[in-house]
Scaffold this motif. Structure first.
Motif, PDB file in Angstrom:
ATOM      1  N   CYS A 136      21.471 -24.763  -3.337  1.00 36.03           N
ATOM      2  CA  CYS A 136      21.827 -23.457  -3.743  1.00 36.03           C
ATOM      3  C   CYS A 136      23.119 -23.290  -3.482  1.00 36.03           C
ATOM      4  N   ASN A 137      23.652 -22.003  -4.087  1.00 32.66           N
ATOM      5  CA  ASN A 137      24.967 -21.737  -3.592  1.00 32.66           C
ATOM      6  C   ASN A 137      25.222 -20.971  -2.038  1.00 32.66           C
ATOM      7  N   CYS A 138      24.851 -21.567  -1.306  1.00 34.18           N
ATOM      8  CA  CYS A 138      24.932 -21.286   0.189  1.00 34.18           C
ATOM      9  C   CYS A 138      26.059 -22.106   0.510  1.00 34.18           C
ATOM     10  N   GLN A 158      22.858 -10.999 -11.992  1.00 37.32           N
ATOM     11  CA  GLN A 158      23.737 -11.113 -11.105  1.00 37.32           C
ATOM     12  C   GLN A 158      25.290 -10.520 -11.587  1.00 37.32           C
ATOM     13  N   HIS A 159      25.008 -10.087 -12.899  1.00 35.30           N
ATOM     14  CA  HIS A 159      26.250  -9.351 -13.465  1.00 35.30           C
ATOM     15  C   HIS A 159      26.025  -7.962 -13.257  1.00 35.30           C
ATOM     16  N   SER A 160      27.109  -7.251 -13.036  1.00 37.94           N
ATOM     17  CA  SER A 160      27.191  -5.893 -12.877  1.00 37.94           C
ATOM     18  C   SER A 160      26.409  -5.016 -14.216  1.00 37.94           C
ATOM     19  N   HIS A 196      22.140 -15.363  -3.026  1.00 38.76           N
ATOM     20  CA  HIS A 196      22.103 -14.703  -4.155  1.00 38.76           C
ATOM     21  C   HIS A 196      20.655 -14.049  -4.853  1.00 38.76           C
ATOM     22  N   SER A 197      20.474 -14.882  -5.881  1.00 39.16           N
ATOM     23  CA  SER A 197      19.041 -14.393  -6.515  1.00 39.16           C
ATOM     24  C   SER A 197      18.068 -15.547  -6.492  1.00 39.16           C
ATOM     25  N   SER A 198      18.756 -16.800  -5.435  1.00 42.34           N
ATOM     26  CA  SER A 198      17.806 -17.798  -5.795  1.00 42.34           C
ATOM     27  C   SER A 198      16.818 -17.566  -4.363  1.00 42.34           C
ATOM     28  N   PHE A 199      15.587 -18.045  -4.743  1.00 43.41           N
ATOM     29  CA  PHE A 199      14.440 -17.855  -3.669  1.00 43.41           C
ATOM     30  C   PHE A 199      13.698 -16.276  -3.840  1.00 43.41           C
ATOM     31  N   HIS A 200      13.960 -15.482  -4.802  1.00 51.74           N
ATOM     32  CA  HIS A 200      13.619 -14.353  -4.563  1.00 51.74           C
ATOM     33  C   HIS A 200      12.143 -14.276  -5.110  1.00 51.74           C
ATOM     34  N   SER A 201      11.565 -15.142  -5.929  1.00 51.07           N
ATOM     35  CA  SER A 201       9.991 -15.114  -6.462  1.00 51.07           C
ATOM     36  C   SER A 201       9.407 -16.131  -5.380  1.00 51.07           C
ATOM     37  N   ASN A 202       9.933 -16.314  -4.343  1.00 49.32           N
ATOM     38  CA  ASN A 202       9.436 -17.419  -3.414  1.00 49.32           C
ATOM     39  C   ASN A 202       8.585 -16.467  -2.287  1.00 49.32           C
ATOM     40  N   PRO A 203       7.127 -16.605  -2.308  1.00 51.00           N
ATOM     41  CA  PRO A 203       6.435 -15.529  -1.739  1.00 51.00           C
ATOM     42  C   PRO A 203       6.535 -15.780  -0.126  1.00 51.00           C
ATOM     43  N   TRP A 204       6.952 -16.834   0.311  1.00 50.66           N
ATOM     44  CA  TRP A 204       7.158 -16.958   1.816  1.00 50.66           C
ATOM     45  C   TRP A 204       8.538 -16.123   2.117  1.00 50.66           C
ATOM     46  N   VAL A 206      27.120   6.078   4.218  1.00 46.05           N
ATOM     47  CA  VAL A 206      27.203   4.571   3.840  1.00 46.05           C
ATOM     48  C   VAL A 206      25.763   4.296   3.660  1.00 46.05           C
ATOM     49  N   THR A 207      25.446   3.627   2.371  1.00 47.69           N
ATOM     50  CA  THR A 207      24.025   2.934   2.254  1.00 47.69           C
ATOM     51  C   THR A 207      24.185   1.358   2.013  1.00 47.69           C
ATOM     52  N   SER A 208      23.371   0.773   2.199  1.00 50.94           N
ATOM     53  CA  SER A 208      23.529  -0.548   1.720  1.00 50.94           C
ATOM     54  C   SER A 208      22.124  -1.225   1.213  1.00 50.94           C
ATOM     55  N   LEU A 209      22.266  -2.024   0.134  1.00 52.97           N
ATOM     56  CA  LEU A 209      20.882  -2.732  -0.230  1.00 52.97           C
ATOM     57  C   LEU A 209      21.082  -4.405  -0.364  1.00 52.97           C
ATOM     58  N   PRO A 210      20.122  -5.035   0.012  1.00 54.11           N
ATOM     59  CA  PRO A 210      20.077  -6.467  -0.134  1.00 54.11           C
ATOM     60  C   PRO A 210      20.309  -6.727  -1.557  1.00 54.11           C
ATOM     61  N   GLN A 211      21.399  -7.902  -1.870  1.00 52.32           N
ATOM     62  CA  GLN A 211      21.467  -8.112  -3.391  1.00 52.32           C
ATOM     63  C   GLN A 211      20.679  -9.338  -3.620  1.00 52.32           C
ATOM     64  N   GLY A 212      20.530  -9.289  -4.964  1.00 48.50           N
ATOM     65  CA  GLY A 212      19.754 -10.667  -5.417  1.00 48.50           C
ATOM     66  C   GLY A 212      18.178 -10.193  -5.659  1.00 48.50           C
TER      67      GLY A 212
END
Ligand code: SF4
Length: 790
Positions: A47-49, A468-470, A684-692, A742-748
């Motif tokens: 993945c893109n790490c 991942q596009h705006s 990024h958005s990889s691993f989002h649907s991984n329940p662990w 300021v606020t911040s949200l985890p992306q992906g």
């Protein structure tokens, strides 16, 4: 049977006989489980790490039993293990994911709805080939676009997104007459542009130079959450930055800041340029600017080195001292009002920088992902230049620390006959109004203008088609209109949000199921991994080479495409060519070894060759020098058509932006700044649907207690975050680790709409498609929002 397998079977058999010999007196029959031998293959997390950690895949009967990590060698700094983080170790959950794509499918509902029916591979290939032929014949090759994607990188065959020319699809399309190219990346477009206009590239020192430094100043660099590999920056900092006085400038008290026991300077997003101006003011007015260095190596620090075309007082020094066009003296008090960092703190940091013998100044990529990100980057690059502390041991250029890269050869794609390229962030514009886009309105390169709108999109292993596009709402409208883009091919492993927009959807093999070779980028010791597999794929999945081969057959170019070799033959022959040149083990040896560690402990010091000998090693800028004042940018500012309020200054400077801290008009309705950040549970958005991963890492919007209290919001409440472009629902994390306002949200997080609310928590429900002025890059951290209880 291998000896290891035999030993495991013997041990299991021993355990069974113990049960029967020492069991209870009852006569019940214990049926022992038949012991199954375990097999071990090496694979890699691509993945893109960027670290491509080796993964030890343990299988039983063709099924993955577990994933282990690199555990070989002595794990010394020069030979450290590339241990996988929790994401790589959760790969089993990806291979057997509930949303795994299992068969080829054709869309039956509207794009984005996710309704498909199963089709045969033959029908899929026939349809793709016919559509590709039709679009090329009707609109020309420039109407075919390979979408930006980074789900699989850094390996011989699965890897290399289109922009790097690394995929087999690029070869096929080049044989067919080419495709619309792209430049920039979503990750670092502004940094690359800033570096290009300043240094002619992005030179940087390696992490190891921190050992020779006495002060580490980091602008928003957070490897504790972005480089978690054993070969990553997080581990490197824990080794080489020990005892080095550290300052971190960041709106969030990030995990890196926590672990480095740093001085935290909480700064408002998008205002780093103003802080740098005030530091420059202190350095200059205290007589600490190295004017001899600046005169020798740089263009435009002061009037004496301004190019002849430049206006009087358009130099950097005049700008800082208030003698430039804006007449503003860039004092710490000036910067304090913008950045939120008090003037005394700014003075103290300036004093530390001036006193440091070898300051190591760096930045992360979040600093640049703003509406005026190129200027923030250029402003940070000024600090080491002002001090004359660059190109020397222990120093850095101001960029993110360099990682050693161990390049492999990608598949040979041939040249692309289409020369036109778009900035990758402007692909939605090219779908809607490609024929209007020119070099001076939209940064088109390789041609004065585009000759066609995008009509065919090939999306391989990527989620930038929507997630991942705006501005996902705007993108959704564009993609649903089939009169705009007429055909979308998606080839991936899971039903991502982007996959739902496919007309034809093909199932891909995961890393753990294919044969390949990966190479990581690392701090000192790199790793080549021979990716082999004992996993029996329970699905009808095919890799990229095979898919392209079948399409090539139907278009009559099979021979030009494959050149008489199958996938394995290409892999072995290409790798062996590289192995000979680099002294790596050959393919067969590498497969036996599984992983091969490449030690590389040469010091990497950014700009060293130029500083050592500027005549023999000029930079690739137009002047051959460091361009504090860029004539190229000055020309662009006079010839390009810009959005209202945009500016392209010739020198680095802070600029007020739309939806920045100083956009008082928008703040009346949306008073909070919102940025995105990388969290440990996704790349990024990889691993989002991984329940662990979802269980392990919370998705929540960070809010300062003051802002939360003013809105009646408590820890864990569900809240609605609203911007000019959309709404999303997420939980609140109330914490003093983020500054007020300021606020911040985890992306992906994956977009999921319920009515007009994104209940999936995708930050791009809120972000804008308005690009930056210079590089036409994504401003995904420039947002104004309001937050209320849901
Ligand atoms: S996400 Fe990065 S650090 Fe984690 S296993 Fe994959 S490559 Fe390694």
């Amino acid at each position: 049977m291998q000896r290891r397998d035999f030993l495991k079977l013997s041990a299991a058999a021993g355990a069974v006989s113990c049960v029967t010999a020492c069991g209870s007196k009852k006569t019940e029959t214990v049926i022992p489980e038949v012991p199954v031998a375990e097999k071990i293959n090496w694979s890699s997390c691509t993945c893109n790490c960027g670290h491509s950690c080796p993964l030890k895949v343990v299988t039983r009967d063709g099924k993955i039993a577990r994933i282990e990590s690199d555990d070989l060698g002595d794990d010394s700094w020069e030979s450290h293990q590339s241990r996988a983080c929790a994401k790589g170790r959760s790969t089993k959950k990806k291979v057997y994911a509930a949303d795994r794509l299992k068969v080829p499918m054709k869309r039956v509902g509207k794009r984005g709805e996710g309704n498909f029916r199963e089709i045969s591979w033959e029908e899929a290939f026939d349809t793709i080939a016919a559509q590709l032929r039709r679009v090329i014949d009707t609109y020309g090759n420039e109407s075919v676009y390979c979408q930006y994607a980074s789900g699989r990188l850094y390996s011989f065959f699965s890897g290399g997104h289109w922009a790097y020319g690394g995929l087999w699809g690029a070869k096929l399309l080049n044989i067919l007459g080419g495709y619309l190219g792209q430049y920039n990346t979503y990750s670092s477009g502004q940094a690359s542009n800033a570096g290009q206009y300043t240094f002619g590239g992005r030179p940087a020192s390696g992490y190891a130079e921190l050992r020779n430094s006495d002060l580490y100043l980091s602008f928003g660099h957070n490897p504790a959450e972005t480089e978690m590999s054993g070969a990553g920056g997080s581990y490197a900092l824990s080794v080489v930055a020990k005892g080095v006085e550290t300052y971190v400038v960041d709106p969030r008290y990030s995990d890196t800041a926590v672990s480095s026991q740093c001085h935290w300077l909480a700064i408002r997003p998008g205002t780093d340029g103003a802080l740098c101006e005030a530091l420059a003011y202190e350095i200059i007015t205290q007589g600490a600017a190295d004017e001899a260095f600046l005169a020798k190596y740089c263009v435009g620090y002061d009037q004496s080195t301004l190019p002849a075309s430049a206006a009087a007082n358009s130099d950097y020094k005049s700008h800082i001292l208030g003698q430039g066009p804006d007449g503003v003296v860039k004092t710490p008090e000036y910067a304090a009002a913008i950045t939120g960092i008090c003037a005394e703190e700014i003075r103290l940091l300036a004093t530390k920088l001036i006193a440091a013998k070898a300051p190591f100044i760096s930045q992360g990529l979040g600093v640049q992902r703003h509406a005026c990100g190129e200027q923030a980057v250029r402003s940070i690059l000024m600090l080491p230049l002002l001090l004359g502390k660059v190109g020397q041991s222990g120093t850095n250029t101001g960029f993110q620390p360099a990682r050693n890269v161990y390049p492999l050869a990608f598949s040979p794609t041939g040249a692309n006959p289409v020369t036109a390229k778009i900035p990758c962030f402007l692909w939605t514009d090219a779908v809607v109004r490609g024929e209007e886009m020119t070099a001076t309105t939209d940064g088109i390169r390789g041609a004065e203008k585009l000759s066609a709108n995008i009509k065919f999109i090939w999306n391989y292993a990527g989620n930038a088609l929507i997630n991942q596009h705006s501005d996902v709402n705007k993108t959704h409208e564009i993609l649903q209109d089939e009169s705009l883009c007429e055909f979308i091919l998606v080839h991936d492993v899971q039903m991502t949000p982007s996959a739902k927009y496919a007309d034809i959807l093909l199932p891909d093999l995961t890393d753990a199921e294919g044969t390949d070779i990966s190479a990581n980028s690392a701090t000192e010791a790199g790793v080549l991994t021979a990716m082999t597999s004992s996993v029996n794929t329970p699905f009808s999945a095919k890799g990229c080479f095979e898919v392209c081969l079948e399409i090539a057959k139907r278009l009559g170019v099979e021979q030009e495409y494959a050149e008489g070799k199958n996938y394995q033959q290409w892999l072995e022959s290409l790798y062996n060519e590289v192995a000979v040149k680099k002294g790596y083990p050959n393919y067969d040896e590498l497969v036996k070894m599984g992983i091969y560690r490449v030690k590389d402990t040469k010091p990497v010091i950014g700009l060293k060759s130029y500083i050592d000998d500027p005549v023999a090693s000029p930079l690739s800028t137009p002047s051959g020098k460091i361009e504090v004042y860029s004539e190229t940018l000055d020309t662009m500012s006079k010839t390009w058509t810009l959005n209202e309020g945009d500016e392209i200054p010739a020198i680095p400077k802070y600029i007020k932006t739309w939806e920045g801290f100083e956009d008082l008009e928008t703040k009346k309705q949306y008073p909070l700044q919102l940025i995105g950040h990388h969290a440990k549970g996704r790349t990024h958005s990889s691993f989002h649907s991984n329940p662990w991963m979802r269980e392990a890492v919370e998705d929540a919007v960070w809010m300062n207690p003051k802002d939360a209290a003013a809105r009646g919001i408590s820890q864990g409440d569900e809240v609605l975050v609203t911007s000019l472009r959309g709404k999303l629902k997420v939980r609140a994390r109330v914490t003093p680790r983020i500054m007020p306002g300021v606020t911040s949200l985890p992306q992906g997080a994956w977009t999921k709409k319920q009515g007009d609310v994104d209940v999936g928590g995708c930050v791009n429900a809120l972000t804008s498609q308005r690009p930056t002025a210079i590089g036409k890059c994504n401003p995904q951290h420039t947002n104004l929002v309001e937050i209320s209880l849901y």
